[in-house]
Design a protein around this motif. Structure first.
Motif, PDB file in Angstrom:
ATOM      1  N   GLN A 133       0.816  -1.212   0.000  1.00 44.82           N
ATOM      2  CA  GLN A 133       0.000   0.000   0.000  1.00 44.82           C
ATOM      3  C   GLN A 133       0.850   1.263   0.000  1.00 44.82           C
ATOM      4  OE1 GLN A 133      -3.131   0.289  -0.430  1.00 44.82           O
ATOM      5  NE2 GLN A 133      -4.227  -1.487   0.357  1.00 44.82           N
ATOM      6  N   GLY A 134       2.152   1.123   0.253  1.00 45.58           N
ATOM      7  CA  GLY A 134       3.055   2.262   0.269  1.00 45.58           C
ATOM      8  C   GLY A 134       4.480   1.765   0.429  1.00 45.58           C
ATOM      9  N   SER A 135       5.452   2.660   0.241  1.00 41.81           N
ATOM     10  CA  SER A 135       6.855   2.265   0.393  1.00 41.81           C
ATOM     11  C   SER A 135       7.118   1.686   1.779  1.00 41.81           C
ATOM     12  CB  SER A 135       7.766   3.476   0.178  1.00 41.81           C
ATOM     13  OG  SER A 135       7.735   3.931  -1.157  1.00 41.81           O
ATOM     14  N   ASN A 136       6.481   2.250   2.793  1.00 45.36           N
ATOM     15  CA  ASN A 136       6.706   1.756   4.147  1.00 45.36           C
ATOM     16  C   ASN A 136       6.302   0.297   4.286  1.00 45.36           C
ATOM     17  OD1 ASN A 136       3.979   2.615   3.823  1.00 45.36           O
ATOM     18  ND2 ASN A 136       3.713   2.746   6.033  1.00 45.36           N
ATOM     19  N   LYS A 137       5.187  -0.084   3.642  1.00 47.13           N
ATOM     20  CA  LYS A 137       4.739  -1.469   3.695  1.00 47.13           C
ATOM     21  C   LYS A 137       5.671  -2.385   2.910  1.00 47.13           C
ATOM     22  CE  LYS A 137       1.244  -0.887   6.341  1.00 47.13           C
ATOM     23  NZ  LYS A 137       1.290  -1.442   7.719  1.00 47.13           N
ATOM     24  N   ALA A 138       6.123  -1.926   1.732  1.00 51.98           N
ATOM     25  CA  ALA A 138       7.059  -2.723   0.939  1.00 51.98           C
ATOM     26  C   ALA A 138       8.340  -2.992   1.728  1.00 51.98           C
ATOM     27  CB  ALA A 138       7.378  -2.012  -0.374  1.00 51.98           C
ATOM     28  N   LEU A 139       8.816  -1.979   2.456  1.00 51.43           N
ATOM     29  CA  LEU A 139      10.032  -2.146   3.251  1.00 51.43           C
ATOM     30  C   LEU A 139       9.802  -3.069   4.443  1.00 51.43           C
ATOM     31  CD1 LEU A 139      11.194   1.540   2.996  1.00 51.43           C
ATOM     32  CD2 LEU A 139      12.469  -0.434   2.135  1.00 51.43           C
ATOM     33  N   GLU A 140       8.639  -2.978   5.055  1.00 52.84           N
ATOM     34  CA  GLU A 140       8.304  -3.914   6.130  1.00 52.84           C
ATOM     35  C   GLU A 140       8.311  -5.345   5.601  1.00 52.84           C
ATOM     36  OE1 GLU A 140       4.628  -2.928   8.029  1.00 52.84           O
ATOM     37  OE2 GLU A 140       5.236  -0.876   8.476  1.00 52.84           O
ATOM     38  N   PHE A 141       7.742  -5.540   4.419  1.00 53.36           N
ATOM     39  CA  PHE A 141       7.700  -6.879   3.829  1.00 53.36           C
ATOM     40  C   PHE A 141       9.107  -7.395   3.525  1.00 53.36           C
ATOM     41  CE2 PHE A 141       3.330  -5.659   1.920  1.00 53.36           C
ATOM     42  CZ  PHE A 141       2.692  -6.009   3.090  1.00 53.36           C
ATOM     43  N   LEU A 142       9.968  -6.519   2.997  1.00 56.91           N
ATOM     44  CA  LEU A 142      11.347  -6.928   2.720  1.00 56.91           C
ATOM     45  C   LEU A 142      12.076  -7.292   4.004  1.00 56.91           C
ATOM     46  CD1 LEU A 142      12.350  -4.288   0.021  1.00 56.91           C
ATOM     47  CD2 LEU A 142      12.495  -6.762  -0.291  1.00 56.91           C
ATOM     48  N   ASN A 143      11.926  -6.461   5.022  1.00 62.10           N
ATOM     49  CA  ASN A 143      12.637  -6.687   6.279  1.00 62.10           C
ATOM     50  C   ASN A 143      12.170  -7.942   6.998  1.00 62.10           C
ATOM     51  OD1 ASN A 143      14.371  -4.460   6.131  1.00 62.10           O
ATOM     52  ND2 ASN A 143      12.857  -3.089   7.023  1.00 62.10           N
ATOM     53  N   SER A 144      10.905  -8.270   6.844  1.00 63.06           N
ATOM     54  CA  SER A 144      10.359  -9.458   7.504  1.00 63.06           C
ATOM     55  C   SER A 144      10.455 -10.699   6.622  1.00 63.06           C
ATOM     56  CB  SER A 144       8.894  -9.220   7.888  1.00 63.06           C
ATOM     57  OG  SER A 144       8.091  -9.055   6.726  1.00 63.06           O
ATOM     58  N   ARG A 145      11.057 -10.558   5.440  1.00 58.56           N
ATOM     59  CA  ARG A 145      11.200 -11.636   4.470  1.00 58.56           C
ATOM     60  C   ARG A 145       9.852 -12.108   3.926  1.00 58.56           C
ATOM     61  NH1 ARG A 145      16.014 -13.493   3.925  1.00 58.56           N
ATOM     62  NH2 ARG A 145      17.695 -13.438   5.393  1.00 58.56           N
ATOM     63  N   SER A 146       8.857 -11.254   3.984  1.00 59.61           N
ATOM     64  CA  SER A 146       7.558 -11.590   3.400  1.00 59.61           C
ATOM     65  C   SER A 146       7.581 -11.470   1.878  1.00 59.61           C
ATOM     66  CB  SER A 146       6.465 -10.681   3.975  1.00 59.61           C
ATOM     67  OG  SER A 146       6.372 -10.840   5.367  1.00 59.61           O
ATOM     68  N   VAL A 147       8.482 -10.637   1.353  1.00 62.68           N
ATOM     69  CA  VAL A 147       8.687 -10.540  -0.087  1.00 62.68           C
ATOM     70  C   VAL A 147      10.185 -10.579  -0.372  1.00 62.68           C
ATOM     71  CG1 VAL A 147       6.594  -9.163  -0.454  1.00 62.68           C
ATOM     72  CG2 VAL A 147       8.813  -8.003  -0.207  1.00 62.68           C
ATOM     73  N   ASP A 148      10.516 -10.976  -1.593  1.00 58.72           N
ATOM     74  CA  ASP A 148      11.903 -10.943  -2.053  1.00 58.72           C
ATOM     75  C   ASP A 148      12.174  -9.694  -2.880  1.00 58.72           C
ATOM     76  OD1 ASP A 148      12.576 -13.623  -1.038  1.00 58.72           O
ATOM     77  OD2 ASP A 148      11.169 -14.321  -2.570  1.00 58.72           O
TER      78      ASP A 148
END
Length: 328
Positions: free
Chosen positions: A72-87
């Motif tokens: 939904q935003g850059s902050n969410k994309a970064l959360e996903f990267l940091n938590s390994r939810s996305v590559d």
């Protein structure tokens, strides 16, 4: 100086970055069973990529499953990267820089667009006509994203700082709703929500500056890029197909955005039109833009006052995957 809400947000992102940095690397002896990519309404090419199944087709013979997650935003994309939810995560360049400064082990490997996706927005008929008019006002912004950074840069240019306004931390669509309902005086907007506010509610973009919009970057975790460079190359190759298709078929790309985001087609067309998809190659102009944004972030204490901004930018940007790509 930061307000307490901003400082709390930055500390939480710092903690996430440290935890992510402590995670074990993937086994690089063989390809993973699955890779996860994000898609975002602010990245039309990611929507084309998902809609056309390009990555799935490219990896079919390798037996690698492809999963998609909405950012939904850059902050969410970064959360996903940091938590390994996305590559792979789609962000604004300056948002990725904040995460990098807090220890997030990520690299920007591709440019999906040069957008004018953010501006400062007031409701129709508002007395706010300039950045100076924001002094003492409530401004909605999503902390850690390009609109938030755009707001900080606009305030600095006008001789103000974050201490002169009340920043209300809301996700992008909620910020648009807060503006239309009168809960805030202004909003640091993001397309396509900003285009919708313009066309549907008569909202006014009272401050625009394309140079304050940082580039749209595709990011991966550093360990993933090191372990699976061939997968990074494959994803970028498919992004290139989606990018070229979007350039050739802007109305069709807008139709995909319209359907995915459940928005009016004219809103989607306006949003797509505010993106320049011509150059995916990471170069010196992107380095310079991020350094300029980083200096403002350091002045606002979003990035540590002792941080070496140029070194952080150098560590974040990895141009090796786009060196073979030509700009149009």
């Amino acid at each position: 100086m930061m307000n307490k809400k901003t400082k709390g947000f930055i500390l939480s992102i710092a903690a996430i970055g440290v935890l992510a940095g402590c995670s074990a690397n993937a086994d690089s002896d063989e390809l993973p069973d699955k890779i996860t990519l994000d898609y975002a309404y602010y990245s039309p090419t990611s929507l084309v990529l998902k809609e056309q199944g390009l990555v799935e087709e490219a990896l079919a013979d390798e037996g690698v499953e492809v999963e998609w997650v909405l950012s939904q935003g850059s902050n969410k994309a970064l959360e996903f990267l940091n938590s390994r939810s996305v590559d792979f995560g789609s962000t604004a360049g300056a948002a990725a820089l904040i995460a990098k400064s807090n220890g997030s082990p990520i690299e920007s490997v591709y440019l999906y667009a040069k957008p004018e996706w953010t501006a400062l927005v007031a409701a129709e008929g508002s007395d706010i006509q300039s950045v100076e008019d924001l002094a003492g006002k409530k401004v909605a912004a999503t902390l850690g994203t390009d609109p938030y950074i755009f707001l900080l840069r606009a305030l600095e240019e006008a001789g103000l700082s974050s201490e002169d306004v009340e920043i209300v931390n809301l996700q992008h669509p909620d910020g648009a709703n807060a503006l239309s309902s009168g809960q805030v005086d202004a909003w640091a907007g993001l397309d396509p929500h900003m285009a919708r506010a313009e066309l549907d509610t008569g909202a006014e973009l009272f401050y625009r500056n394309a140079d304050f919009n940082t580039y749209g970057t595709l990011n991966v975790r550093s360990d993933f890029a090191e372990d699976y460079p061939e997968l990074v190359e494959t994803v970028i190759e498919q992004y290139e197909i989606a990018r070229e298709w979007t350039i050739e078929n802007p109305d069709e790309a807008a139709a995909i955005l319209s359907e995915e985001a459940d928005m009016n087609i004219e809103v989607a067309k306006a949003s797509v039109a505010r993106n320049d998809f011509s150059n995916p190659v990471i170069g010196s102009e992107h380095t310079e833009a991020l350094i300029a944004a980083g200096e403002v972030l350091r002045n606002e204490e979003v990035i540590d006052a002792d941080a070496d901004v140029e070194s952080l930018v150098d560590e974040l940007l990895n141009p090796s995957f786009t060196e073979s790509l030509g700009s149009e």
